[in-house]
Motif scaffolding. Structure first.
Motif, PDB file in Angstrom:
ATOM      1  N   MET A   1       0.843  -1.169   0.000  1.00  0.00           N
ATOM      2  CA  MET A   1       0.000   0.000   0.000  1.00  0.00           C
ATOM      3  C   MET A   1       0.894   1.240   0.000  1.00  0.00           C
ATOM      4  N   PRO A   2       0.654   2.195  -0.897  1.00  0.00           N
ATOM      5  CA  PRO A   2       1.484   3.401  -0.939  1.00  0.00           C
ATOM      6  C   PRO A   2       1.306   4.251   0.305  1.00  0.00           C
ATOM      7  N   TYR A   3       2.353   4.970   0.644  1.00  0.00           N
ATOM      8  CA  TYR A   3       2.322   5.853   1.810  1.00  0.00           C
ATOM      9  C   TYR A   3       1.433   7.048   1.517  1.00  0.00           C
ATOM     10  N   GLU A   4       0.565   7.342   2.438  1.00  0.00           N
ATOM     11  CA  GLU A   4      -0.336   8.490   2.328  1.00  0.00           C
ATOM     12  C   GLU A   4       0.003   9.465   3.448  1.00  0.00           C
ATOM     13  N   PRO A   5       0.668  10.604   3.148  1.00  0.00           N
ATOM     14  CA  PRO A   5       1.008  11.540   4.223  1.00  0.00           C
ATOM     15  C   PRO A   5      -0.247  12.126   4.845  1.00  0.00           C
ATOM     16  N   PRO A   6      -0.168  12.505   6.119  1.00  0.00           N
ATOM     17  CA  PRO A   6      -1.335  13.126   6.759  1.00  0.00           C
ATOM     18  C   PRO A   6      -1.641  14.468   6.108  1.00  0.00           C
ATOM     19  N   PRO A   7      -2.894  14.919   6.205  1.00  0.00           N
ATOM     20  CA  PRO A   7      -3.254  16.239   5.660  1.00  0.00           C
ATOM     21  C   PRO A   7      -2.454  17.344   6.350  1.00  0.00           C
ATOM     22  N   GLU A   8      -2.509  18.524   5.782  1.00  0.00           N
ATOM     23  CA  GLU A   8      -1.844  19.673   6.370  1.00  0.00           C
ATOM     24  C   GLU A   8      -2.426  19.949   7.758  1.00  0.00           C
ATOM     25  N   LEU A   9      -1.591  20.410   8.673  1.00  0.00           N
ATOM     26  CA  LEU A   9      -2.043  20.697  10.039  1.00  0.00           C
ATOM     27  C   LEU A   9      -3.219  21.664  10.068  1.00  0.00           C
ATOM     28  N   ALA A  10      -3.181  22.673   9.228  1.00  0.00           N
ATOM     29  CA  ALA A  10      -4.231  23.689   9.237  1.00  0.00           C
ATOM     30  C   ALA A  10      -5.602  23.093   8.916  1.00  0.00           C
ATOM     31  N   GLU A  11      -5.632  21.959   8.229  1.00  0.00           N
ATOM     32  CA  GLU A  11      -6.893  21.325   7.825  1.00  0.00           C
ATOM     33  C   GLU A  11      -7.448  20.373   8.879  1.00  0.00           C
ATOM     34  N   THR A  49      18.650  15.958   7.208  1.00  0.00           N
ATOM     35  CA  THR A  49      18.975  14.971   6.181  1.00  0.00           C
ATOM     36  C   THR A  49      19.670  13.774   6.824  1.00  0.00           C
ATOM     37  N   TRP A  50      19.217  12.578   6.477  1.00  0.00           N
ATOM     38  CA  TRP A  50      19.813  11.340   6.979  1.00  0.00           C
ATOM     39  C   TRP A  50      20.846  10.854   5.965  1.00  0.00           C
ATOM     40  N   TYR A  51      21.993  10.378   6.486  1.00  0.00           N
ATOM     41  CA  TYR A  51      23.080   9.865   5.645  1.00  0.00           C
ATOM     42  C   TYR A  51      23.462   8.464   6.088  1.00  0.00           C
ATOM     43  N   HIS A  52      23.861   7.645   5.120  1.00  0.00           N
ATOM     44  CA  HIS A  52      24.453   6.337   5.402  1.00  0.00           C
ATOM     45  C   HIS A  52      25.711   6.232   4.558  1.00  0.00           C
ATOM     46  N   ASP A  53      26.828   5.896   5.196  1.00  0.00           N
ATOM     47  CA  ASP A  53      28.127   5.844   4.511  1.00  0.00           C
ATOM     48  C   ASP A  53      28.372   7.112   3.690  1.00  0.00           C
ATOM     49  N   PRO A  60      12.218   8.644   1.453  1.00  0.00           N
ATOM     50  CA  PRO A  60      11.539   9.089   2.678  1.00  0.00           C
ATOM     51  C   PRO A  60      10.982   7.928   3.501  1.00  0.00           C
ATOM     52  N   ALA A  61      10.545   6.859   2.851  1.00  0.00           N
ATOM     53  CA  ALA A  61      10.007   5.711   3.593  1.00  0.00           C
ATOM     54  C   ALA A  61      11.074   5.073   4.477  1.00  0.00           C
ATOM     55  N   MET A  62      12.319   5.037   4.010  1.00  0.00           N
ATOM     56  CA  MET A  62      13.412   4.484   4.819  1.00  0.00           C
ATOM     57  C   MET A  62      13.661   5.368   6.035  1.00  0.00           C
ATOM     58  N   VAL A  63      13.663   6.671   5.833  1.00  0.00           N
ATOM     59  CA  VAL A  63      13.866   7.598   6.950  1.00  0.00           C
ATOM     60  C   VAL A  63      12.741   7.437   7.971  1.00  0.00           C
ATOM     61  N   ARG A 116       4.152  19.330  12.998  1.00  0.00           N
ATOM     62  CA  ARG A 116       4.448  18.309  11.999  1.00  0.00           C
ATOM     63  C   ARG A 116       5.961  18.232  11.892  1.00  0.00           C
ATOM     64  N   LEU A 117       6.488  17.009  11.897  1.00  0.00           N
ATOM     65  CA  LEU A 117       7.925  16.794  11.766  1.00  0.00           C
ATOM     66  C   LEU A 117       8.290  16.549  10.310  1.00  0.00           C
ATOM     67  N   ASN A 118       9.564  16.599  10.016  1.00  0.00           N
ATOM     68  CA  ASN A 118      10.039  16.349   8.653  1.00  0.00           C
ATOM     69  C   ASN A 118       9.788  14.911   8.201  1.00  0.00           C
ATOM     70  N   THR A 119       9.374  14.047   9.098  1.00  0.00           N
ATOM     71  CA  THR A 119       9.022  12.667   8.755  1.00  0.00           C
ATOM     72  C   THR A 119       7.504  12.509   8.621  1.00  0.00           C
ATOM     73  N   ASP A 120       6.763  13.596   8.605  1.00  0.00           N
ATOM     74  CA  ASP A 120       5.295  13.647   8.538  1.00  0.00           C
ATOM     75  C   ASP A 120       4.617  13.210   9.826  1.00  0.00           C
ATOM     76  N   GLU A 121       5.371  12.958  10.870  1.00  0.00           N
ATOM     77  CA  GLU A 121       4.787  12.592  12.156  1.00  0.00           C
ATOM     78  C   GLU A 121       4.176  13.835  12.793  1.00  0.00           C
ATOM     79  N   LEU A 122       3.059  13.662  13.483  1.00  0.00           N
ATOM     80  CA  LEU A 122       2.401  14.756  14.185  1.00  0.00           C
ATOM     81  C   LEU A 122       2.617  14.583  15.681  1.00  0.00           C
TER      82      LEU A 122
END
Length: 190
Positions: A1-11, A49-53, A60-63, A116-122
């Motif tokens: 199932m594709p990732y569906e970001p949450p709506p904007e906070l204002a909404e 920004t997340w870095y590996h090696d 974004p899904a990995m982050v 809202r965080l840069n990972t779409d978490e509220l």
């Protein structure tokens, strides 16, 4: 199932934000006691920004997946220390230049402050998600506790949103630069 970001906070209403928060299933990191420790060869830059090696993680899904595994050591006197990525089998250190997350939006909702965080978490500020002012009075840095000792730093535009909320609610030099959320008062001054 594709990732569906949450709506904007204002909404969203506060109840809808609470529903979004409750629907996020986080791994039970607190109950895992991995025997093996090591280095993840990962870092989170001050801009989020997340870095590996030394290469940026561009998915974004990995982050988002890794962000649910983050924890941070807290000493007996309350000081914070090393960040870790924890799985049932290993605990890997991760370098964090400033904060693990960036708060990218802020809204006043029914007397509470929602971020809202840069990972779409509220996250709603309150007893479990405290705001902390650091830095200097003329250039403060505001942090929001997310979970397990891990914080989000408010980016410039989010800090400006929060400062405007404080001004709209009467904050000034005389009565202090404070905001309230979920029954708690937070200073915006270090």
């Amino acid at each position: 199932m594709p990732y569906e970001p949450p709506p904007e906070l204002a909404e969203l209403t506060l109840a809808e934000i609470a529903e979004q928060v409750a629907s996020r299933k986080l791994p039970p990191v607190e109950g895992w006691k991995p025997e093996r420790t090591g280095d993840s060869n990962m870092r989170i830059a001050a801009d989020g920004t997340w870095y590996h090696d030394n290469g940026p993680i561009t998915r974004p899904a990995m982050v988002r997946a890794f962000s649910g595994l983050l924890t941070r050591d807290i000493t007996h006197n309350g000081e914070t220390g090393q960040h870790w990525l924890v799985s049932p089998f290993e605990k890997l250190s991760i370098e964090v230049e400033d904060a693990a997350f960036i708060a990218v939006d802020c809204e006043r909702k029914e007397g509470n402050l929602a971020f809202r965080l840069n990972t779409d978490e509220l996250v709603v500020a309150g007893p479990e998600h405290r705001l902390r002012a650091a830095g200097k009075p003329e250039s403060p840095a505001i942090y929001l506790h997310v979970r397990r000792g891990v914080e989000a730093r408010l980016n410039r535009s989010t800090w400006e949103q929060l400062a405007q909320i404080a001004l709209d609610e009467g904050a000034d030099e005389d009565n202090g630069w404070t905001v309230t959320s979920d029954g708690m008062e937070f200073s915006l001054r270090p």
